[in-house]
Motif scaffolding. Structure first.
Motif, PDB file in Angstrom:
ATOM      1  N   ASN A 125       0.839  -1.203   0.000  1.00  0.00           N
ATOM      2  CA  ASN A 125       0.000   0.000   0.000  1.00  0.00           C
ATOM      3  C   ASN A 125       0.868   1.245   0.000  1.00  0.00           C
ATOM      4  O   ASN A 125       0.605   2.203  -0.742  1.00  0.00           O
ATOM      5  N   SER A 126       1.921   1.250   0.809  1.00  0.00           N
ATOM      6  CA  SER A 126       2.841   2.396   0.848  1.00  0.00           C
ATOM      7  C   SER A 126       3.516   2.592  -0.502  1.00  0.00           C
ATOM      8  O   SER A 126       3.628   3.715  -0.997  1.00  0.00           O
ATOM      9  N   HIS A 127       3.955   1.495  -1.089  1.00  0.00           N
ATOM     10  CA  HIS A 127       4.611   1.576  -2.392  1.00  0.00           C
ATOM     11  C   HIS A 127       3.673   2.162  -3.432  1.00  0.00           C
ATOM     12  O   HIS A 127       4.049   3.046  -4.210  1.00  0.00           O
ATOM     13  N   LEU A 128       2.457   1.677  -3.448  1.00  0.00           N
ATOM     14  CA  LEU A 128       1.487   2.168  -4.426  1.00  0.00           C
ATOM     15  C   LEU A 128       1.190   3.648  -4.211  1.00  0.00           C
ATOM     16  O   LEU A 128       1.143   4.427  -5.167  1.00  0.00           O
ATOM     17  N   LEU A 129       1.021   4.061  -2.970  1.00  0.00           N
ATOM     18  CA  LEU A 129       0.804   5.486  -2.698  1.00  0.00           C
ATOM     19  C   LEU A 129       1.992   6.310  -3.180  1.00  0.00           C
ATOM     20  O   LEU A 129       1.817   7.388  -3.750  1.00  0.00           O
ATOM     21  N   GLY A 130       3.187   5.809  -2.956  1.00  0.00           N
ATOM     22  CA  GLY A 130       4.374   6.510  -3.429  1.00  0.00           C
ATOM     23  C   GLY A 130       4.441   6.600  -4.937  1.00  0.00           C
ATOM     24  O   GLY A 130       4.818   7.634  -5.501  1.00  0.00           O
ATOM     25  N   ARG A 131       4.034   5.526  -5.613  1.00  0.00           N
ATOM     26  CA  ARG A 131       4.056   5.518  -7.075  1.00  0.00           C
ATOM     27  C   ARG A 131       2.974   6.412  -7.674  1.00  0.00           C
ATOM     28  O   ARG A 131       3.124   6.931  -8.769  1.00  0.00           O
ATOM     29  N   ILE A 132       1.878   6.579  -6.955  1.00  0.00           N
ATOM     30  CA  ILE A 132       0.846   7.504  -7.426  1.00  0.00           C
ATOM     31  C   ILE A 132       1.439   8.909  -7.494  1.00  0.00           C
ATOM     32  O   ILE A 132       1.121   9.690  -8.361  1.00  0.00           O
ATOM     33  N   GLY A 133       2.333   9.197  -6.544  1.00  0.00           N
ATOM     34  CA  GLY A 133       3.090  10.435  -6.632  1.00  0.00           C
ATOM     35  C   GLY A 133       2.591  11.543  -5.741  1.00  0.00           C
ATOM     36  O   GLY A 133       1.770  11.338  -4.830  1.00  0.00           O
ATOM     37  N   VAL A 134       3.092  12.740  -6.026  1.00  0.00           N
ATOM     38  CA  VAL A 134       2.862  13.895  -5.148  1.00  0.00           C
ATOM     39  C   VAL A 134       1.391  14.282  -5.036  1.00  0.00           C
ATOM     40  O   VAL A 134       1.020  14.976  -4.092  1.00  0.00           O
ATOM     41  N   ILE A 135       0.576  13.817  -5.931  1.00  0.00           N
ATOM     42  CA  ILE A 135      -0.863  14.079  -5.812  1.00  0.00           C
ATOM     43  C   ILE A 135      -1.410  13.467  -4.519  1.00  0.00           C
ATOM     44  O   ILE A 135      -2.421  13.918  -3.989  1.00  0.00           O
ATOM     45  N   ALA A 136      -0.704  12.460  -3.989  1.00  0.00           N
ATOM     46  CA  ALA A 136      -1.131  11.805  -2.749  1.00  0.00           C
ATOM     47  C   ALA A 136      -0.600  12.505  -1.506  1.00  0.00           C
ATOM     48  O   ALA A 136      -0.960  12.128  -0.389  1.00  0.00           O
ATOM     49  N   LEU A 137       0.249  13.515  -1.671  1.00  0.00           N
ATOM     50  CA  LEU A 137       0.859  14.162  -0.507  1.00  0.00           C
ATOM     51  C   LEU A 137      -0.134  14.785   0.476  1.00  0.00           C
ATOM     52  O   LEU A 137       0.005  14.570   1.689  1.00  0.00           O
ATOM     53  N   PRO A 138      -1.112  15.577   0.053  1.00  0.00           N
ATOM     54  CA  PRO A 138      -1.998  16.204   1.049  1.00  0.00           C
ATOM     55  C   PRO A 138      -2.648  15.215   2.018  1.00  0.00           C
ATOM     56  O   PRO A 138      -2.538  15.394   3.235  1.00  0.00           O
ATOM     57  N   PRO A 139      -3.282  14.138   1.526  1.00  0.00           N
ATOM     58  CA  PRO A 139      -3.867  13.221   2.508  1.00  0.00           C
ATOM     59  C   PRO A 139      -2.814  12.455   3.309  1.00  0.00           C
ATOM     60  O   PRO A 139      -3.049  12.109   4.471  1.00  0.00           O
ATOM     61  N   LEU A 140      -1.661  12.207   2.711  1.00  0.00           N
ATOM     62  CA  LEU A 140      -0.606  11.525   3.457  1.00  0.00           C
ATOM     63  C   LEU A 140      -0.073  12.406   4.579  1.00  0.00           C
ATOM     64  O   LEU A 140       0.171  11.925   5.694  1.00  0.00           O
ATOM     65  N   LEU A 141       0.099  13.682   4.295  1.00  0.00           N
ATOM     66  CA  LEU A 141       0.581  14.595   5.329  1.00  0.00           C
ATOM     67  C   LEU A 141      -0.429  14.711   6.470  1.00  0.00           C
ATOM     68  O   LEU A 141      -0.048  14.811   7.639  1.00  0.00           O
ATOM     69  N   ASP A 142      -1.716  14.663   6.146  1.00  0.00           N
ATOM     70  CA  ASP A 142      -2.738  14.643   7.198  1.00  0.00           C
ATOM     71  C   ASP A 142      -2.603  13.377   8.044  1.00  0.00           C
ATOM     72  O   ASP A 142      -2.730  13.413   9.265  1.00  0.00           O
ATOM     73  N   ALA A 143      -2.325  12.260   7.388  1.00  0.00           N
ATOM     74  CA  ALA A 143      -2.212  10.974   8.090  1.00  0.00           C
ATOM     75  C   ALA A 143      -0.955  10.887   8.952  1.00  0.00           C
ATOM     76  O   ALA A 143      -0.855  10.002   9.807  1.00  0.00           O
ATOM     77  N   LEU A 144      -0.011  11.791   8.749  1.00  0.00           N
ATOM     78  CA  LEU A 144       1.183  11.820   9.606  1.00  0.00           C
ATOM     79  C   LEU A 144       0.830  12.074  11.068  1.00  0.00           C
ATOM     80  O   LEU A 144       1.614  11.777  11.961  1.00  0.00           O
ATOM     81  N   HIS A 145      -0.341  12.630  11.305  1.00  0.00           N
ATOM     82  CA  HIS A 145      -0.770  12.943  12.672  1.00  0.00           C
ATOM     83  C   HIS A 145      -1.634  11.838  13.284  1.00  0.00           C
ATOM     84  O   HIS A 145      -2.149  12.003  14.391  1.00  0.00           O
ATOM     85  N   ASP A 146      -1.764  10.727  12.586  1.00  0.00           N
ATOM     86  CA  ASP A 146      -2.580   9.617  13.076  1.00  0.00           C
ATOM     87  C   ASP A 146      -1.989   9.071  14.384  1.00  0.00           C
ATOM     88  O   ASP A 146      -0.773   9.075  14.574  1.00  0.00           O
ATOM     89  N   LYS A 147      -2.853   8.598  15.262  1.00  0.00           N
ATOM     90  CA  LYS A 147      -2.398   8.039  16.542  1.00  0.00           C
ATOM     91  C   LYS A 147      -1.691   6.699  16.356  1.00  0.00           C
ATOM     92  O   LYS A 147      -0.868   6.314  17.182  1.00  0.00           O
ATOM     93  N   ASP A 148      -2.030   6.000  15.280  1.00  0.00           N
ATOM     94  CA  ASP A 148      -1.478   4.668  15.026  1.00  0.00           C
ATOM     95  C   ASP A 148      -0.069   4.786  14.423  1.00  0.00           C
ATOM     96  O   ASP A 148       0.117   5.354  13.341  1.00  0.00           O
ATOM     97  N   GLU A 149       0.890   4.230  15.115  1.00  0.00           N
ATOM     98  CA  GLU A 149       2.282   4.292  14.658  1.00  0.00           C
ATOM     99  C   GLU A 149       2.466   3.599  13.296  1.00  0.00           C
ATOM    100  O   GLU A 149       3.266   4.037  12.476  1.00  0.00           O
ATOM    101  N   LYS A 150       1.709   2.512  13.065  1.00  0.00           N
ATOM    102  CA  LYS A 150       1.797   1.806  11.783  1.00  0.00           C
ATOM    103  C   LYS A 150       1.401   2.721  10.633  1.00  0.00           C
ATOM    104  O   LYS A 150       1.998   2.686   9.561  1.00  0.00           O
ATOM    105  N   VAL A 151       0.362   3.507  10.864  1.00  0.00           N
ATOM    106  CA  VAL A 151      -0.089   4.443   9.832  1.00  0.00           C
ATOM    107  C   VAL A 151       1.008   5.460   9.541  1.00  0.00           C
ATOM    108  O   VAL A 151       1.340   5.719   8.379  1.00  0.00           O
ATOM    109  N   ARG A 152       1.573   6.030  10.596  1.00  0.00           N
ATOM    110  CA  ARG A 152       2.627   7.039  10.400  1.00  0.00           C
ATOM    111  C   ARG A 152       3.828   6.450   9.666  1.00  0.00           C
ATOM    112  O   ARG A 152       4.401   7.085   8.776  1.00  0.00           O
ATOM    113  N   LEU A 153       4.215   5.229  10.015  1.00  0.00           N
ATOM    114  CA  LEU A 153       5.332   4.577   9.333  1.00  0.00           C
ATOM    115  C   LEU A 153       5.005   4.336   7.861  1.00  0.00           C
ATOM    116  O   LEU A 153       5.839   4.556   6.977  1.00  0.00           O
ATOM    117  N   SER A 154       3.788   3.897   7.577  1.00  0.00           N
ATOM    118  CA  SER A 154       3.368   3.681   6.188  1.00  0.00           C
ATOM    119  C   SER A 154       3.396   4.981   5.393  1.00  0.00           C
ATOM    120  O   SER A 154       3.782   4.991   4.219  1.00  0.00           O
TER     121      SER A 154
END
Length: 182
Positions: A125-154
Motif C-alpha cells: 500500500n505504501s509503495h502504491l501510494l508513493g508511485r501515485i506520486g505527489v498528488i497523494a501528498l496532502p492526505p498523506l501529510l494529514d495521516a502523519l498525525h494519526d495516533k497509530d504508529e503503523k499508519v505514520r510509518l506507512s
C-alpha cells in the motif's frame, strides 16, 4: 503430460493459457491455445476479479496483468481488487496500479484506509501510494498525525517512494518529528 494439466482445468484454460501466450511461453509446452487466448477478453478477466473463489480471482488478476498491463479501463476493477484480503490478488492489482502513477489516484481513498495494514499488504500500500506520486501528498501529510504508529510509518514509506518530487513534505515531516519529541 503437462499439456493435460493445463487444459483439464477450467481456470487454467481461461486464464493461465492466455497468460502463457502473452508471455510467449505456450510454444515451450506445445500447447494449442490459439482459440483459447483469443476467447478471453480483458472484460472477462475484469468480471472474474470479484469471484467468490480466491483461486479464480488470483488467476484473473495475474492474467489481466499479463494480457493488459496498461488497460486504463481496468483501473476501477483493480482498485476494487486491492481491497481483496487474498494477498496475491492484492499484490497483482497493486503492482498493475503502480505502473499508472498519478492516473491511479482514484485508489487513494482505498489505500489511505489500509495504511494500518501489517506485513506485505502494508508495504505494498505504501509503495502504491508513493508511485501515485505527489498528488497523494496532502492526505498523506494529514495521516502523519494519526495516533497509530503503523499508519505514520506507512506514510513515511509512501513519501520515501515518491523520491525528490516529495520535497514539499520535508517541512511538515520535520514539524511532526519536533512535536513528537516534546
Amino acid at each position: 503430460m503437462l499439456e493435460n494439466a493445463f487444459v483439464d482445468s477450467r481456470l487454467s484454460r481461461r486464464f493461465v493459457l492466455p497468460a502463457l501466450v502473452a508471455m510467449g511461453l505456450a510454444s515451450l509446452y506445445e500447447l494449442d491455445v490459439n482459440a483459447t487466448a483469443a476467447d478471453v477478453t480483458v472484460q472477462q478477466l475484469v468480471e472474474e476479479l470479484p469471484h467468490q473463489d480466491a483461486k479464480v480471482r488470483r488467476e484473473a488478476a495475474f492474467a489481466l496483468n499479463q494480457r493488459a498491463p496498461n488497460a486504463k479501463d481496468a483501473i476501477p476493477a483493480r482498485i476494487r481488487a486491492i481491497e481483496d484480503d487474498d494477498p496475491q490478488v492484492h499484490a497483482c492489482a497493486g503492482d498493475a496500479l503502480a505502473t499508472f502513477g498519478p492516473a491511479a489516484n482514484r485508489a487513494l481513498p482505498v489505500l489511505l484506509k489500509r495504511l494500518s495494514r501489517d506485513g506485505q499488504s502494508g508495504y505494498r500500500n505504501s509503495h502504491l501510494l508513493g508511485r501515485i506520486g505527489v498528488i497523494a501528498l496532502p492526505p498523506l501529510l494529514d495521516a502523519l498525525h494519526d495516533k497509530d504508529e503503523k499508519v505514520r510509518l506507512s506514510v513515511l514509506r509512501a513519501i520515501a517512494w515518491m523520491g525528490p518530487g516529495a520535497k514539499a513534505a520535508v517541512a511538515p515531516m520535520k514539524r511532526v518529528v519536533e512535536d513528537n519529541s516534546e
